[in-house]
Write a protein that holds these residues in place. Structure first.
Motif, PDB file in Angstrom:
ATOM      1  N   LEU A   1       0.806  -1.218   0.000  1.00 26.24           N
ATOM      2  CA  LEU A   1       0.000   0.000   0.000  1.00 26.24           C
ATOM      3  C   LEU A   1       0.843   1.274   0.000  1.00 26.24           C
ATOM      4  O   LEU A   1       0.321   2.352  -0.314  1.00 26.24           O
ATOM      5  CB  LEU A   1      -0.912   0.022   1.236  1.00 26.24           C
ATOM      6  CG  LEU A   1      -2.241  -0.718   1.137  1.00 26.24           C
ATOM      7  CD1 LEU A   1      -2.941  -0.711   2.488  1.00 26.24           C
ATOM      8  CD2 LEU A   1      -3.143  -0.101   0.082  1.00 26.24           C
ATOM      9  N   GLY A   2       2.122   1.154   0.349  1.00 26.20           N
ATOM     10  CA  GLY A   2       2.921   2.366   0.522  1.00 26.20           C
ATOM     11  C   GLY A   2       2.291   3.252   1.574  1.00 26.20           C
ATOM     12  O   GLY A   2       2.051   4.448   1.348  1.00 26.20           O
ATOM     13  N   VAL A   3       2.024   2.668   2.741  1.00 26.17           N
ATOM     14  CA  VAL A   3       1.174   3.297   3.751  1.00 26.17           C
ATOM     15  C   VAL A   3       1.656   4.686   4.166  1.00 26.17           C
ATOM     16  O   VAL A   3       0.878   5.646   4.179  1.00 26.17           O
ATOM     17  CB  VAL A   3       1.038   2.382   4.987  1.00 26.17           C
ATOM     18  CG1 VAL A   3       0.466   3.151   6.175  1.00 26.17           C
ATOM     19  CG2 VAL A   3       0.139   1.196   4.647  1.00 26.17           C
ATOM     20  N   ALA A   4       2.930   4.813   4.515  1.00 26.45           N
ATOM     21  CA  ALA A   4       3.409   6.101   5.034  1.00 26.45           C
ATOM     22  C   ALA A   4       3.262   7.210   4.003  1.00 26.45           C
ATOM     23  O   ALA A   4       2.783   8.313   4.305  1.00 26.45           O
ATOM     24  CB  ALA A   4       4.866   5.971   5.479  1.00 26.45           C
ATOM     25  N   HIS A   5       3.645   6.929   2.772  1.00 28.13           N
ATOM     26  CA  HIS A   5       3.536   7.940   1.718  1.00 28.13           C
ATOM     27  C   HIS A   5       2.078   8.214   1.368  1.00 28.13           C
ATOM     28  O   HIS A   5       1.696   9.361   1.077  1.00 28.13           O
ATOM     29  CB  HIS A   5       4.297   7.487   0.479  1.00 28.13           C
ATOM     30  CG  HIS A   5       4.459   8.552  -0.552  1.00 28.13           C
ATOM     31  ND1 HIS A   5       3.516   8.786  -1.535  1.00 28.13           N
ATOM     32  CD2 HIS A   5       5.438   9.464  -0.752  1.00 28.13           C
ATOM     33  CE1 HIS A   5       3.916   9.787  -2.307  1.00 28.13           C
ATOM     34  NE2 HIS A   5       5.073  10.214  -1.838  1.00 28.13           N
ATOM     35  N   ARG A   6       1.267   7.183   1.407  1.00 26.28           N
ATOM     36  CA  ARG A   6      -0.153   7.353   1.075  1.00 26.28           C
ATOM     37  C   ARG A   6      -0.833   8.297   2.053  1.00 26.28           C
ATOM     38  O   ARG A   6      -1.649   9.139   1.657  1.00 26.28           O
ATOM     39  CB  ARG A   6      -0.858   5.991   1.075  1.00 26.28           C
ATOM     40  CG  ARG A   6      -2.309   6.057   0.651  1.00 26.28           C
ATOM     41  CD  ARG A   6      -2.888   4.671   0.440  1.00 26.28           C
ATOM     42  NE  ARG A   6      -2.301   4.007  -0.725  1.00 26.28           N
ATOM     43  CZ  ARG A   6      -2.986   3.224  -1.565  1.00 26.28           C
ATOM     44  NH1 ARG A   6      -4.274   3.020  -1.379  1.00 26.28           N
ATOM     45  NH2 ARG A   6      -2.379   2.646  -2.573  1.00 26.28           N
ATOM     46  N   ILE A   7      -0.512   8.171   3.325  1.00 26.13           N
ATOM     47  CA  ILE A   7      -1.090   9.082   4.324  1.00 26.13           C
ATOM     48  C   ILE A   7      -0.657  10.516   4.028  1.00 26.13           C
ATOM     49  O   ILE A   7      -1.479  11.447   4.065  1.00 26.13           O
ATOM     50  CB  ILE A   7      -0.671   8.652   5.736  1.00 26.13           C
ATOM     51  CG1 ILE A   7      -1.390   7.353   6.122  1.00 26.13           C
ATOM     52  CG2 ILE A   7      -0.989   9.753   6.756  1.00 26.13           C
ATOM     53  CD1 ILE A   7      -0.892   6.714   7.392  1.00 26.13           C
TER      54      ILE A   7
ATOM     55  N   GLN B   1      -7.725   2.027   8.852  1.00 27.49           N
ATOM     56  CA  GLN B   1      -8.998   1.381   9.187  1.00 27.49           C
ATOM     57  C   GLN B   1      -9.763   0.875   7.966  1.00 27.49           C
ATOM     58  O   GLN B   1     -10.587  -0.036   8.080  1.00 27.49           O
ATOM     59  CB  GLN B   1      -9.887   2.360   9.970  1.00 27.49           C
ATOM     60  CG  GLN B   1      -9.236   2.942  11.208  1.00 27.49           C
ATOM     61  CD  GLN B   1      -8.837   1.900  12.240  1.00 27.49           C
ATOM     62  OE1 GLN B   1      -9.438   0.835  12.332  1.00 27.49           O
ATOM     63  NE2 GLN B   1      -7.807   2.200  13.008  1.00 27.49           N
ATOM     64  N   HIS B   2      -9.490   1.444   6.815  1.00 21.19           N
ATOM     65  CA  HIS B   2     -10.221   1.045   5.609  1.00 21.19           C
ATOM     66  C   HIS B   2      -9.335   0.330   4.593  1.00 21.19           C
ATOM     67  O   HIS B   2      -9.549  -0.849   4.302  1.00 21.19           O
ATOM     68  CB  HIS B   2     -10.899   2.274   4.990  1.00 21.19           C
ATOM     69  CG  HIS B   2     -11.874   2.934   5.902  1.00 21.19           C
ATOM     70  ND1 HIS B   2     -13.126   2.420   6.166  1.00 21.19           N
ATOM     71  CD2 HIS B   2     -11.780   4.070   6.644  1.00 21.19           C
ATOM     72  CE1 HIS B   2     -13.762   3.195   7.030  1.00 21.19           C
ATOM     73  NE2 HIS B   2     -12.962   4.210   7.333  1.00 21.19           N
ATOM     74  N   GLN B   3      -8.331   1.002   4.070  1.00 19.98           N
ATOM     75  CA  GLN B   3      -7.532   0.416   2.990  1.00 19.98           C
ATOM     76  C   GLN B   3      -6.672  -0.747   3.473  1.00 19.98           C
ATOM     77  O   GLN B   3      -6.648  -1.812   2.847  1.00 19.98           O
ATOM     78  CB  GLN B   3      -6.678   1.501   2.337  1.00 19.98           C
ATOM     79  CG  GLN B   3      -7.523   2.598   1.686  1.00 19.98           C
ATOM     80  CD  GLN B   3      -6.692   3.775   1.194  1.00 19.98           C
ATOM     81  OE1 GLN B   3      -5.486   3.831   1.392  1.00 19.98           O
ATOM     82  NE2 GLN B   3      -7.353   4.735   0.564  1.00 19.98           N
ATOM     83  N   LEU B   4      -5.958  -0.572   4.570  1.00 20.34           N
ATOM     84  CA  LEU B   4      -5.129  -1.650   5.099  1.00 20.34           C
ATOM     85  C   LEU B   4      -5.988  -2.818   5.557  1.00 20.34           C
ATOM     86  O   LEU B   4      -5.686  -3.983   5.268  1.00 20.34           O
ATOM     87  CB  LEU B   4      -4.285  -1.131   6.262  1.00 20.34           C
ATOM     88  CG  LEU B   4      -3.342  -2.142   6.924  1.00 20.34           C
ATOM     89  CD1 LEU B   4      -2.251  -2.594   5.959  1.00 20.34           C
ATOM     90  CD2 LEU B   4      -2.718  -1.542   8.189  1.00 20.34           C
ATOM     91  N   THR B   5      -7.066  -2.507   6.256  1.00 19.11           N
ATOM     92  CA  THR B   5      -7.959  -3.559   6.740  1.00 19.11           C
ATOM     93  C   THR B   5      -8.592  -4.320   5.577  1.00 19.11           C
ATOM     94  O   THR B   5      -8.686  -5.556   5.612  1.00 19.11           O
ATOM     95  CB  THR B   5      -9.046  -2.956   7.645  1.00 19.11           C
ATOM     96  OG1 THR B   5      -8.418  -2.305   8.758  1.00 19.11           O
ATOM     97  CG2 THR B   5      -9.993  -4.019   8.159  1.00 19.11           C
ATOM     98  N   ALA B   6      -9.011  -3.610   4.550  1.00 17.05           N
ATOM     99  CA  ALA B   6      -9.632  -4.264   3.394  1.00 17.05           C
ATOM    100  C   ALA B   6      -8.660  -5.207   2.699  1.00 17.05           C
ATOM    101  O   ALA B   6      -9.063  -6.240   2.142  1.00 17.05           O
ATOM    102  CB  ALA B   6     -10.138  -3.212   2.414  1.00 17.05           C
ATOM    103  N   LEU B   7      -7.389  -4.873   2.719  1.00 13.97           N
ATOM    104  CA  LEU B   7      -6.380  -5.713   2.078  1.00 13.97           C
ATOM    105  C   LEU B   7      -6.036  -6.927   2.933  1.00 13.97           C
ATOM    106  O   LEU B   7      -5.453  -7.893   2.451  1.00 13.97           O
ATOM    107  CB  LEU B   7      -5.126  -4.884   1.804  1.00 13.97           C
ATOM    108  CG  LEU B   7      -4.116  -5.421   0.806  1.00 13.97           C
ATOM    109  CD1 LEU B   7      -4.731  -5.563  -0.585  1.00 13.97           C
ATOM    110  CD2 LEU B   7      -2.887  -4.503   0.743  1.00 13.97           C
ATOM    111  N   GLY B   8      -6.400  -6.884   4.214  1.00 13.72           N
ATOM    112  CA  GLY B   8      -6.108  -7.989   5.120  1.00 13.72           C
ATOM    113  C   GLY B   8      -4.903  -7.768   5.991  1.00 13.72           C
ATOM    114  O   GLY B   8      -4.450  -8.697   6.669  1.00 13.72           O
ATOM    115  N   GLY B   9      -4.379  -6.537   6.000  1.00 16.25           N
ATOM    116  CA  GLY B   9      -3.197  -6.231   6.781  1.00 16.25           C
ATOM    117  C   GLY B   9      -3.540  -5.748   8.176  1.00 16.25           C
ATOM    118  O   GLY B   9      -4.592  -5.147   8.399  1.00 16.25           O
ATOM    119  N   ALA B  10      -2.649  -6.008   9.119  1.00 15.12           N
ATOM    120  CA  ALA B  10      -2.848  -5.586  10.501  1.00 15.12           C
ATOM    121  C   ALA B  10      -1.683  -4.718  10.946  1.00 15.12           C
ATOM    122  O   ALA B  10      -0.534  -4.961  10.577  1.00 15.12           O
ATOM    123  CB  ALA B  10      -2.969  -6.802  11.415  1.00 15.12           C
ATOM    124  N   GLY B  11      -1.986  -3.704  11.743  1.00 19.08           N
ATOM    125  CA  GLY B  11      -0.930  -2.843  12.266  1.00 19.08           C
ATOM    126  C   GLY B  11      -1.429  -1.458  12.573  1.00 19.08           C
ATOM    127  O   GLY B  11      -2.635  -1.234  12.741  1.00 19.08           O
ATOM    128  N   GLY B  12      -0.498  -0.513  12.633  1.00 21.08           N
ATOM    129  CA  GLY B  12      -0.873   0.850  12.973  1.00 21.08           C
ATOM    130  C   GLY B  12       0.170   1.857  12.542  1.00 21.08           C
ATOM    131  O   GLY B  12       1.231   1.501  12.033  1.00 21.08           O
TER     132      GLY B  12
END
Length: 330
Positions: free
Chosen positions: A254-260, A280-291
């Motif tokens: 997802l490239g989480v940090a950059h996406r935020i 809560q939405h994109q990561l969860t929908a993909l099946g990933g866990a974390g914060g």
């Protein structure tokens, strides 16, 4: 322009997200984890309070967490299937997008300092394996024997994981110490474990850093999101600074940090809304866990996680230190 009520400096820290449920931690464990998070946050806050930079604060706070055997970073890191500690870290300066990262360190005491040295002592961004340790040595960074990183509780987690995989348990590293003190109070939070810090200094500059021992019983030189700029760490003065913890493969995809940061800069979302949308939405929908934890140039602070808990702390100019562990805490 920043409003008078906005903090001159701010810092948020995390010590990993995962299966951290009330009742799983003994009162003694909960107390030492809260104290450890407070100590790290206060170390970074002391730098900011004295007029230091966000980069200095991030490095200072993460070094404290890397030295604490409670966390999966530095001393206390998870073991590979071969019985090694392979350490990853990254750091990024929001002023100029300067970034440094290391992966697979085995003898460098403070991976976060090695990551920063990549910025200041090389023309590269990411160094890995033996070369990363060699670079750290060339920069005068403290080296230790591999047994320094050993903790008995992480080793027991490795034995359990290898048993499930049907793999042989390797011999313990030379110099492995028996459990004692804080090291005997380690809580196994599951597959995830990382430490990270984000900060905003009195100049309005932001920075982010992340450090980890990786996943328990990892194989084949696996590398997660923590040393990958844009996945586990990102910082820009035009948006925010973010550090992540969780199932690294999903954060990479997802490239989480950059996406935020993109959502803050280009979609106009508030920092908290951007963190929640991705986690809560994109990561969860993909099946990933974390914060994630995040801070903006205006001093706004945020965190978001989809696990049962995340060790976390926040402090800002004129605001008291707050330390939380469970989902139902502020």
């Amino acid at each position: 322009m920043p409003q008078p009520t906005q903090p001159k400096w701010a810092l948020v820290a995390h010590g990993g997200a995962g299966a951290i449920v009330r009742g799983d931690l003994t009162p003694e464990q909960e107390a030492v984890y809260r104290e450890a998070m407070a100590t790290a946050a206060n170390a970074g806050a002391a730098v900011l309070r004295a007029g230091g930079s966000a980069m200095d604060a991030v490095e200072a706070a993460i070094r404290v967490l890397e030295d604490d055997p409670l966390f999966n970073a530095g001393r206390g890191a998870a073991f590979t299937a071969e019985g090694r500690n392979e350490l990853d870290a990254s750091i990024m300066d929001g002023r100029n997008l300067a970034a440094g990262a290391v992966a697979g360190l085995t003898t460098t005491r403070h991976p976060i300092s090695a990551a920063r040295a990549v910025i200041e002592g090389s023309t590269h961004v990411l160094l890995g394996g033996e070369g990363a340790d060699a670079f750290a040595r060339s920069q005068g960074l403290e080296q230790v024997e591999p047994g320094y990183f050993f903790t008995e509780e992480r080793w027991r987690s490795l034995e359990k994981a290898l048993g499930k995989l049907g793999l042989a348990v390797p011999p313990k590293p030379a110099g492995a110490a028996p459990p004692s003190g804080k090291a005997a109070l380690v809580h196994e939070e599951g597959k995830y474990g990382t430490v990270g810090v984000v900060a905003r200094d009195h100049r309005g500059d932001v920075a982010a850093g992340t450090s980890t021992g990786g996943t328990n019983a990892k194989r084949w030189g696996r590398v997660g999101d923590s040393p990958l700029i844009g996945a586990g760490t990102y910082a820009s003065n035009t948006a925010c600074a973010v550090s992540c913890t969780g199932a690294g493969e999903y954060f990479i995809r997802l490239g989480v940090a950059h996406r935020i940061c993109d959502l803050v800069e280009h979609a106009g979302l508030t920092l908290q809304a951007a963190c929640d949308r991705v986690v809560q939405h994109q990561l969860t929908a993909l099946g990933g866990a974390g914060g994630v934890i995040a801070v903006a140039p205006d001093g706004a602070m945020a965190w978001s996680f989809n696990t049962s808990g995340m060790y976390r702390a926040r402090v800002a100019d004129g605001e008291p230190l707050a330390v939380s562990i469970y989902k139902d805490e502020i």
